[in-house]
Motif scaffolding. Structure first.
Motif, PDB file in Angstrom:
ATOM      1  N   ALA A  43       0.835  -1.192   0.000  1.00  0.00           N
ATOM      2  CA  ALA A  43       0.000   0.000   0.000  1.00  0.00           C
ATOM      3  C   ALA A  43       0.867   1.238   0.000  1.00  0.00           C
ATOM      4  O   ALA A  43       1.967   1.251   0.522  1.00  0.00           O
ATOM      5  N   THR A  44       0.389   2.300  -0.609  1.00  0.00           N
ATOM      6  CA  THR A  44       1.128   3.553  -0.566  1.00  0.00           C
ATOM      7  C   THR A  44       0.275   4.680  -0.003  1.00  0.00           C
ATOM      8  O   THR A  44       0.790   5.591   0.605  1.00  0.00           O
ATOM      9  N   ASP A  45      -1.001   4.639  -0.180  1.00  0.00           N
ATOM     10  CA  ASP A  45      -1.889   5.693   0.264  1.00  0.00           C
ATOM     11  C   ASP A  45      -3.207   5.054   0.672  1.00  0.00           C
ATOM     12  O   ASP A  45      -3.965   4.599  -0.174  1.00  0.00           O
ATOM     13  N   LEU A  46      -3.467   5.058   1.959  1.00  0.00           N
ATOM     14  CA  LEU A  46      -4.637   4.340   2.464  1.00  0.00           C
ATOM     15  C   LEU A  46      -5.624   5.283   3.125  1.00  0.00           C
ATOM     16  O   LEU A  46      -5.227   6.273   3.743  1.00  0.00           O
ATOM     17  N   VAL A  47      -6.891   4.948   2.998  1.00  0.00           N
ATOM     18  CA  VAL A  47      -7.955   5.681   3.677  1.00  0.00           C
ATOM     19  C   VAL A  47      -8.698   4.680   4.554  1.00  0.00           C
ATOM     20  O   VAL A  47      -9.113   3.628   4.079  1.00  0.00           O
TER      21      VAL A  47
ATOM     22  N   LEU B  76       0.954   2.173   9.693  1.00  0.00           N
ATOM     23  CA  LEU B  76       0.000   3.262   9.916  1.00  0.00           C
ATOM     24  C   LEU B  76       0.437   4.571   9.271  1.00  0.00           C
ATOM     25  O   LEU B  76      -0.367   5.479   9.088  1.00  0.00           O
ATOM     26  N   SER B  77       1.729   4.684   8.916  1.00  0.00           N
ATOM     27  CA  SER B  77       2.168   5.911   8.258  1.00  0.00           C
ATOM     28  C   SER B  77       1.592   6.001   6.841  1.00  0.00           C
ATOM     29  O   SER B  77       1.662   7.055   6.209  1.00  0.00           O
ATOM     30  N   GLU B  78       1.030   4.925   6.351  1.00  0.00           N
ATOM     31  CA  GLU B  78       0.436   4.941   5.016  1.00  0.00           C
ATOM     32  C   GLU B  78      -0.991   5.480   5.012  1.00  0.00           C
ATOM     33  O   GLU B  78      -1.581   5.656   3.950  1.00  0.00           O
ATOM     34  N   VAL B  79      -1.544   5.742   6.191  1.00  0.00           N
ATOM     35  CA  VAL B  79      -2.923   6.237   6.266  1.00  0.00           C
ATOM     36  C   VAL B  79      -2.948   7.735   5.984  1.00  0.00           C
ATOM     37  O   VAL B  79      -2.323   8.526   6.684  1.00  0.00           O
ATOM     38  N   THR B  80      -3.670   8.097   4.946  1.00  0.00           N
ATOM     39  CA  THR B  80      -3.757   9.480   4.490  1.00  0.00           C
ATOM     40  C   THR B  80      -4.959  10.208   5.075  1.00  0.00           C
ATOM     41  O   THR B  80      -4.936  11.419   5.260  1.00  0.00           O
ATOM     42  N   ALA B  81      -6.024   9.471   5.359  1.00  0.00           N
ATOM     43  CA  ALA B  81      -7.244  10.093   5.878  1.00  0.00           C
ATOM     44  C   ALA B  81      -8.113   9.030   6.546  1.00  0.00           C
ATOM     45  O   ALA B  81      -7.957   7.836   6.287  1.00  0.00           O
TER      46      ALA B  81
ATOM     47  N   GLU C 231      -3.226  17.900  -0.708  1.00  0.00           N
ATOM     48  CA  GLU C 231      -3.268  16.581  -1.355  1.00  0.00           C
ATOM     49  C   GLU C 231      -2.922  15.453  -0.397  1.00  0.00           C
ATOM     50  O   GLU C 231      -2.845  14.298  -0.802  1.00  0.00           O
ATOM     51  N   HIS C 232      -2.638  15.783   0.867  1.00  0.00           N
ATOM     52  CA  HIS C 232      -2.197  14.773   1.843  1.00  0.00           C
ATOM     53  C   HIS C 232      -0.998  14.002   1.293  1.00  0.00           C
ATOM     54  O   HIS C 232      -0.903  12.783   1.415  1.00  0.00           O
ATOM     55  N   ALA C 233      -0.095  14.740   0.684  1.00  0.00           N
ATOM     56  CA  ALA C 233       1.086  14.116   0.072  1.00  0.00           C
ATOM     57  C   ALA C 233       2.235  13.982   1.050  1.00  0.00           C
ATOM     58  O   ALA C 233       3.231  13.347   0.727  1.00  0.00           O
ATOM     59  N   LEU C 234       2.112  14.579   2.229  1.00  0.00           N
ATOM     60  CA  LEU C 234       3.181  14.512   3.221  1.00  0.00           C
ATOM     61  C   LEU C 234       2.765  13.603   4.370  1.00  0.00           C
ATOM     62  O   LEU C 234       1.623  13.638   4.808  1.00  0.00           O
TER      63      LEU C 234
ATOM     64  N   PRO D 117      -6.335  13.647   8.565  1.00  0.00           N
ATOM     65  CA  PRO D 117      -7.627  14.323   8.717  1.00  0.00           C
ATOM     66  C   PRO D 117      -8.800  13.346   8.719  1.00  0.00           C
ATOM     67  O   PRO D 117      -8.707  12.243   8.185  1.00  0.00           O
ATOM     68  N   LEU D 118      -9.904  13.793   9.330  1.00  0.00           N
ATOM     69  CA  LEU D 118     -11.136  12.996   9.390  1.00  0.00           C
ATOM     70  C   LEU D 118     -12.181  13.598   8.470  1.00  0.00           C
ATOM     71  O   LEU D 118     -12.423  14.805   8.506  1.00  0.00           O
ATOM     72  N   ARG D 119     -12.820  12.740   7.672  1.00  0.00           N
ATOM     73  CA  ARG D 119     -13.913  13.160   6.805  1.00  0.00           C
ATOM     74  C   ARG D 119     -15.191  12.475   7.303  1.00  0.00           C
ATOM     75  O   ARG D 119     -15.178  11.273   7.522  1.00  0.00           O
ATOM     76  N   CYS D 120     -16.260  13.265   7.460  1.00  0.00           N
ATOM     77  CA  CYS D 120     -17.504  12.726   7.999  1.00  0.00           C
ATOM     78  C   CYS D 120     -18.613  12.826   6.958  1.00  0.00           C
ATOM     79  O   CYS D 120     -18.678  13.806   6.204  1.00  0.00           O
TER      80      CYS D 120
END
Ligand code: SF4
Ligand code: SF4
Length: 203
Positions: free
Chosen positions: A15-19, A44-49, A165-168, A72-75
């Motif tokens: 995985a590279t970018d996980l939600v 867990l560092s792969e979790v973007t949102a 972009e949650h690229a960091l 960040p959290l999206r609801c």
């Protein structure tokens, strides 16, 4: 008490970018959320949102984990979640919260909002918590100007909170950049108090 945690086999590869989509009961313990999260996500560092249902946006156990992690959290409202096609819908869940899915649907909606993706870990049940994971699809075009972060970084975290972009991602000494997500917008360069971030010229 929930059923024992299971980790589904994932054929997606590294995985590279996980939600992460999270569902929970009222009063869920942060320790239970961490436990379920660690089963669902190896790194867990792969979790973007994170994503969840509107009515859990203030749930202390969820918020404690999300704040400590830093993504960040999206609801989403129940009606929007219920419209998502998921592998494990539940009518009893709809009876309780108005949608047949929270974790899987929230993961897919958050992934969609971040450019699209697909579910790689279907719903796992923990102690009063459910977790599902989606992987973001890689952007179609590469960044035009690669970004680097120097040793001047003080790990203040400002760039992570700023990047649209949650690229960091958080890392032990300084953030790392997911080059495939970086659009070279320059917002992190502007916010960095130590001028540690550089956007190199295109080759
Ligand atoms: S240049 Fe823009 S997209 Fe790239 S890491 Fe910085 S803030 Fe994020
Ligand atoms: S804003 Fe600058 S100093 Fe702060 S974490 Fe990012 S790169 Fe490091």
């Amino acid at each position: 008490m929930g059923t024992a945690l299971r980790r589904e086999t994932c054929s997606w590869g590294r995985a590279t970018d996980l939600v992460v989509g999270l569902g929970s009961s009222r009063g869920v313990r942060a320790a239970a959320v961490w436990s379920a999260l660690r089963v669902a996500v190896v790194d867990l560092s792969e979790v973007t949102a994170f994503g969840t249902i509107d009515r859990r946006r203030d749930e202390p156990g969820l918020l404690a984990v999300i704040r400590e992690h830093g993504a960040p959290l999206r609801c989403y409202p129940a009606a929007q979640l219920d419209a998502v096609d998921v592998p494990n819908p539940s009518e009893p869940v709809r009876g309780h919260v108005g949608t047949r899915s929270v974790a899987e649907a929230a993961a897919l909606l958050a992934a969609r909002d971040l450019g699209g993706g697909s579910l790689i870990v279907p719903k796992l049940r923990g102690e009063h918590v459910t977790v599902a994971v989606a992987a973001l699809a890689p952007p179609s075009s590469p960044p035009s100007r690669p970004l680097s972060i120097s040793a001047a970084c003080t790990a203040c975290g400002a760039c992570l909170r700023t990047c649209p972009e949650h690229a960091l991602r958080p890392a032990p000494r300084r953030p790392t950049v997911v080059a495939a997500r970086c659009t070279s917008c320059g917002e992190c360069v502007e916010i960095c108090p130590t001028d540690a971030i550089t956007l190199r010229e295109s080759e």
